[in-house]
Design a protein around this motif. Structure first.
Motif, mmCIF file in Angstrom:
data_model
loop_
_atom_site.group_PDB
_atom_site.id
_atom_site.type_symbol
_atom_site.label_atom_id
_atom_site.label_comp_id
_atom_site.label_asym_id
_atom_site.label_seq_id
_atom_site.Cartn_x
_atom_site.Cartn_y
_atom_site.Cartn_z
ATOM 1 N N CYS A 38 1.273 2.209 7.070
ATOM 2 C CA CYS A 38 -0.106 2.646 7.374
ATOM 3 C C CYS A 38 -1.051 1.492 7.663
ATOM 4 O O CYS A 38 -2.222 1.706 7.950
ATOM 5 N N CYS B 97 0.642 -2.963 4.778
ATOM 6 C CA CYS B 97 1.692 -1.950 4.685
ATOM 7 C C CYS B 97 2.300 -1.707 6.060
ATOM 8 O O CYS B 97 1.579 -1.520 7.032
ATOM 9 N N CYS C 182 -0.858 4.721 1.081
ATOM 10 C CA CYS C 182 0.078 5.772 1.514
ATOM 11 C C CYS C 182 1.276 5.942 0.576
ATOM 12 O O CYS C 182 2.009 6.914 0.690
ATOM 13 N N ASN D 2 3.868 3.814 0.302
ATOM 14 C CA ASN D 2 5.066 3.125 0.773
ATOM 15 C C ASN D 2 5.363 1.920 -0.129
ATOM 16 O O ASN D 2 4.459 1.308 -0.684
ATOM 17 N N CYS E 187 2.035 0.346 -1.652
ATOM 18 C CA CYS E 187 0.801 0.500 -0.893
ATOM 19 C C CYS E 187 -0.023 1.583 -1.584
ATOM 20 O O CYS E 187 0.437 2.719 -1.720
#
Ligand SMILES: [Zn+2]
Length: 410
Positions: A9, A6, A53, A55, A50
């Motif tokens: 993160c 990611c 997090c 994303n 992801c």
């Protein structure tokens, strides 16, 4: 290249939920010679979430110099809607942050300089940065000083030495394009004044899902922005989002105000959007897979309509050779079997062919002379403006097909 972690993160827990097939670069408009060479490259176009997090990003990234180098033709600010939008943005920032003639405004991904031209009208100093040589040259010719390079920490240092720090840095439709967000924020940290503001405009992924705008997924858009993971990422870099404003540009764009952490009060608008994201369960894989199912359905319906019209011997052409149009054309496998040609206003695109589908591009005049039975609007976010420009066609009985969010004939 497969992206294994990611970009916000660094977690490796990525799950794929949408596959739009192998596609060429959506801004890679070709000349006849380029088609004859037969070297057009295609890359997988797939989106992952992801699981750490939240994303969203493409499963594969394409090197930036292949996308935004010498062959990049997109001119932002040639439509009236974008010009008006930029003028509004410049006016808002000048008022809100009391920008005067000594303040420096820097635009990253400044393209032909349309936004900075608006700032110049308010009397600020301006500097553009854009890696695409063609558009950067146009900007310079229009009187907007522009550095023709990729933004980086090193470039930020050079700019500080020569011009000083920027009070405002803007990036409209840039943040989601950048693979190395850590590098971006290092550069911003170097370049931005202590109490400066970094203003980012990005499409909100929630709108993309709710309005089925899957055609805005293409290789140039490396990430699909949600506020919760973005805020967490920025905070780790010593920054934070302190305000968000919604605009209608490109089917739902967020204007995001970023500053150094704890330098400005954080408005409720930030919390509100994060709450909406959670409430709509956008971080659940189930919701994302439902969205992927709707995308498949839209493709079926569009093909069904175009096949029916072709059987009736109707003549169909496209309007607006936008990057997003190419995702739709390639995913739905619409080429010259359905569309005779596509019209566009950009001088740089006229005479070229669409990537992957190789449909020729002409100016609007040809469409008005030919009077095809149907016009498929590919740049649906400018549907109003395109239909207005082609009002003579409509008056003579021409019909438009709008493909997104629902296939519709008007
Ligand atoms: Zn993550």
């Amino acid at each position: 290249m497969k992206k294994t972690f990611c970009r916000m993160c660094k977690s490796k827990k990525l799950r794929k939920f949408l596959d739009l097939g192998n596609q060429p670069l959506s801004d890679g408009f070709l000349t006849k010679e380029m088609i004859n060479l037969g070297k057009e490259k295609k890359y997988p176009l797939q989106v992952c979430m992801c699981m750490n997090c939240g994303n969203l990003q493409l499963a594969h990234t394409v090197p930036a110099n292949e996308m935004f180098g010498d062959n990049y033709l997109y001119e932002s600010g040639i439509t009236k809607a974008v010009k008006t939008h930029f003028a509004g943005l410049a006016e808002e920032l000048c008022k809100e942050f009391s920008l005067g003639k000594d303040t420096l405004v820097i635009d990253i991904g400044s393209n032909v300089g349309a936004l900075l031209e608006s700032f110049k009208e308010h009397g600020t100093k301006v500097l553009g940065i854009d890696p695409a040589s063609r558009v950067a040259k146009i900007a310079v010719a229009r009187g907007v000083p522009t550095i023709n390079e990729f933004f980086s920490y090193e470039l930020a240092r050079k700019i500080v030495q020569e011009y000083g720090h920027a009070k405002i840095i803007t990036g409209t439709n840039v943040f989601a394009h950048i693979d190395d967000l850590y590098g971006l924020m290092e550069g911003i940290n170097e370049l931005l004044d202590k109490d400066g503001v970094f203003v980012v405009e990005v499409p909100h992924f929630l709108e993309l899902v709710n309005n089925l705008e899957y055609d805005t997924i293409y290789h140039e858009h490396a990430s699909y922005i949600l506020i919760k993971p973005t805020q967490a990422f920025l905070q780790k870099q010593g920054f934070e989002i302190f305000k968000i404003k919604k605009t209608s540009m490109h089917g739902g764009t967020l204007r995001i105000f970023i500053a150094r952490q704890k330098t400005r009060p954080v408005s409720d608008s930030v919390k509100e959007i994060i709450e909406i994201e959670k409430k709509q369960k956008i971080f659940s894989l189930k919701k994302l897979k439902q969205f992927a199912g709707k995308v498949k359905q839209q493709k079926k319906e569009l093909i069904k309509l175009l096949t029916k019209l072709k059987k009736q011997k109707k003549k169909i052409v496209g309007a607006g050779a936008a990057a997003k149009g190419n995702t739709l054309l390639n995913y739905c496998k619409i080429n010259t079997n359905f569309l005779g040609y596509i019209t566009d206003k950009s001088e740089l695109k006229i005479g070229r062919y669409t990537p992957g589908t190789h449909i020729p591009i002409y100016n609007d005049q040809k469409l008005l002379e030919d009077m095809p039975d149907y016009v498929l609007i590919l740049a649906w976010n400018f549907a109003e403006e395109i239909m207005h420009n082609l009002s003579a066609y409509k008056e003579k009985g021409g019909k438009f097909v709008i493909p997104i969010p629902l296939v519709e004939v008007v």
